[in-house]
Write a protein that holds these residues in place. Structure first.
Motif, short mmCIF file in Angstrom:
data_model
loop_
_atom_site.label_atom_id
_atom_site.label_comp_id
_atom_site.label_asym_id
_atom_site.label_seq_id
_atom_site.Cartn_x
_atom_site.Cartn_y
_atom_site.Cartn_z
N ALA A 48 83.09 9.63 -36.92
CA ALA A 48 83.39 10.44 -35.73
C ALA A 48 82.11 10.86 -35.03
CB ALA A 48 84.22 11.66 -36.12
N ASN A 49 81.09 11.23 -35.79
CA ASN A 49 79.80 11.61 -35.19
C ASN A 49 79.17 10.44 -34.46
OD1 ASN A 49 79.96 14.26 -36.06
ND2 ASN A 49 78.71 13.93 -37.87
N ILE A 50 79.22 9.26 -35.06
CA ILE A 50 78.69 8.05 -34.43
C ILE A 50 79.44 7.79 -33.11
CG2 ILE A 50 78.55 5.52 -34.62
CD1 ILE A 50 78.12 6.02 -37.71
N ALA A 51 80.75 7.92 -33.16
CA ALA A 51 81.57 7.68 -31.97
C ALA A 51 81.24 8.67 -30.86
CB ALA A 51 83.05 7.76 -32.34
N MET A 52 81.15 9.93 -31.20
CA MET A 52 80.87 10.95 -30.18
C MET A 52 79.47 10.77 -29.60
SD MET A 52 82.84 14.36 -31.59
CE MET A 52 81.95 14.41 -33.14
N TYR A 53 78.49 10.53 -30.45
CA TYR A 53 77.11 10.35 -30.00
C TYR A 53 76.99 9.20 -29.00
CZ TYR A 53 72.07 9.63 -30.08
OH TYR A 53 70.76 9.47 -29.71
N ASN A 54 77.76 8.13 -29.26
CA ASN A 54 77.70 6.93 -28.43
C ASN A 54 78.77 6.88 -27.35
OD1 ASN A 54 75.50 5.07 -29.61
ND2 ASN A 54 76.57 5.88 -31.40
N ARG A 55 79.53 7.96 -27.21
CA ARG A 55 80.60 8.07 -26.20
C ARG A 55 81.59 6.92 -26.31
NH1 ARG A 55 75.96 10.07 -23.65
NH2 ARG A 55 76.20 12.18 -22.83
N VAL A 56 81.94 6.58 -27.52
CA VAL A 56 82.88 5.49 -27.78
C VAL A 56 84.30 5.92 -27.41
CG1 VAL A 56 83.92 4.14 -29.65
CG2 VAL A 56 81.45 4.45 -29.57
N LYS A 57 85.02 5.01 -26.77
CA LYS A 57 86.41 5.28 -26.37
C LYS A 57 87.41 4.41 -27.12
CE LYS A 57 85.17 8.10 -23.06
NZ LYS A 57 84.91 9.42 -23.55
N LYS A 58 86.91 3.33 -27.78
CA LYS A 58 87.81 2.39 -28.46
C LYS A 58 87.23 1.96 -29.80
CE LYS A 58 89.35 0.30 -24.09
NZ LYS A 58 88.34 0.79 -23.16
N ALA A 59 88.13 1.66 -30.73
CA ALA A 59 87.71 1.18 -32.05
C ALA A 59 88.65 0.07 -32.51
CB ALA A 59 87.71 2.32 -33.06
N ILE A 60 88.07 -0.93 -33.14
CA ILE A 60 88.83 -1.99 -33.80
C ILE A 60 88.69 -1.75 -35.29
CG2 ILE A 60 89.07 -4.46 -34.20
CD1 ILE A 60 87.70 -4.92 -31.49
N LEU A 61 89.82 -1.52 -35.96
CA LEU A 61 89.79 -1.11 -37.36
C LEU A 61 90.63 -2.04 -38.22
CD1 LEU A 61 90.19 2.68 -36.59
CD2 LEU A 61 88.07 1.47 -37.15
N LYS A 62 90.27 -2.11 -39.50
CA LYS A 62 90.93 -3.03 -40.44
C LYS A 62 92.28 -2.49 -40.86
CE LYS A 62 91.65 -6.29 -43.38
NZ LYS A 62 93.09 -6.21 -43.43
N GLU A 63 93.31 -3.18 -40.44
CA GLU A 63 94.68 -2.79 -40.78
C GLU A 63 94.87 -2.74 -42.30
OE1 GLU A 63 96.95 -1.12 -39.70
OE2 GLU A 63 98.46 -2.34 -38.73
N ASN A 64 95.71 -1.83 -42.75
CA ASN A 64 96.12 -1.62 -44.15
C ASN A 64 95.10 -0.85 -44.98
OD1 ASN A 64 98.25 -3.30 -43.36
ND2 ASN A 64 97.36 -5.09 -44.30
#
Length: 146
Positions: free
Chosen positions: A81-97
């Motif tokens: 979450a910190n990485i995402a906020m720092y980089n102003r990320v709006k989207k993520a691709i995550l490993k299902e399951n």
């Protein structure tokens, strides 16, 4: 280019519990259109590679050896979450399951190789911050497919 988070295992990094990866060729087209930050919440949360597999049971995460590893998963989600906020990320691709990154499904918590509807710890955290979370297939179909 827009910056997105991607589960490191989908990029070919050997971060899976068994030391392997979940590389998929779909990632190559995505890499042409997006700047990618690889993430592995379990590793960021202090778990080793390889490691004993874990599943969510109720609100807790347990290893196959019945060790409660919830705090590792929470710590990993906090760091992502910190990485995402720092980089102003709006989207993520995550490993299902995955117990961290499952977007629509996770394993049932009893190591029976059965899936149930649900989200991983990191997925829930990212969504609470307004970050859109996708499986690689969902993302490809929505944003990349010609």
């Amino acid at each position: 280019m827009e910056i997105i988070l991607v589960s490191a295992c989908l990029l070919g990094f050997n971060t899976k519990y068994n030391g392997g990866n979940n590389y998929t060729p779909l990632i190559e087209k995505i890499k042409e259109k997006y700047d990618i930050i690889p993430i592995c919440p379990e590793q960021l949360g202090g778990l080793k590679i390889p490691r004993v597999p874990s599943e969510i049971r109720g609100e807790q995460v347990y290893s196959k050896e019945n060790k409660n590893v919830t705090n590792n998963f929470i710590e990993g989600s906090r760091k992502v979450a910190n990485i995402a906020m720092y980089n102003r990320v709006k989207k993520a691709i995550l490993k299902e399951n995955s117990p961290s990154c499952g977007v629509n499904h996770i394993y049932n918590g009893y190591f029976e190789n059965k899936l149930k509807d649900g989200q991983g710890i990191t997925t829930k955290k990212l969504k609470s911050l307004g970050i859109e979370c996708y499986t690689i297939e969902e993302f490809y179909d929505k944003y990349v497919k010609d």
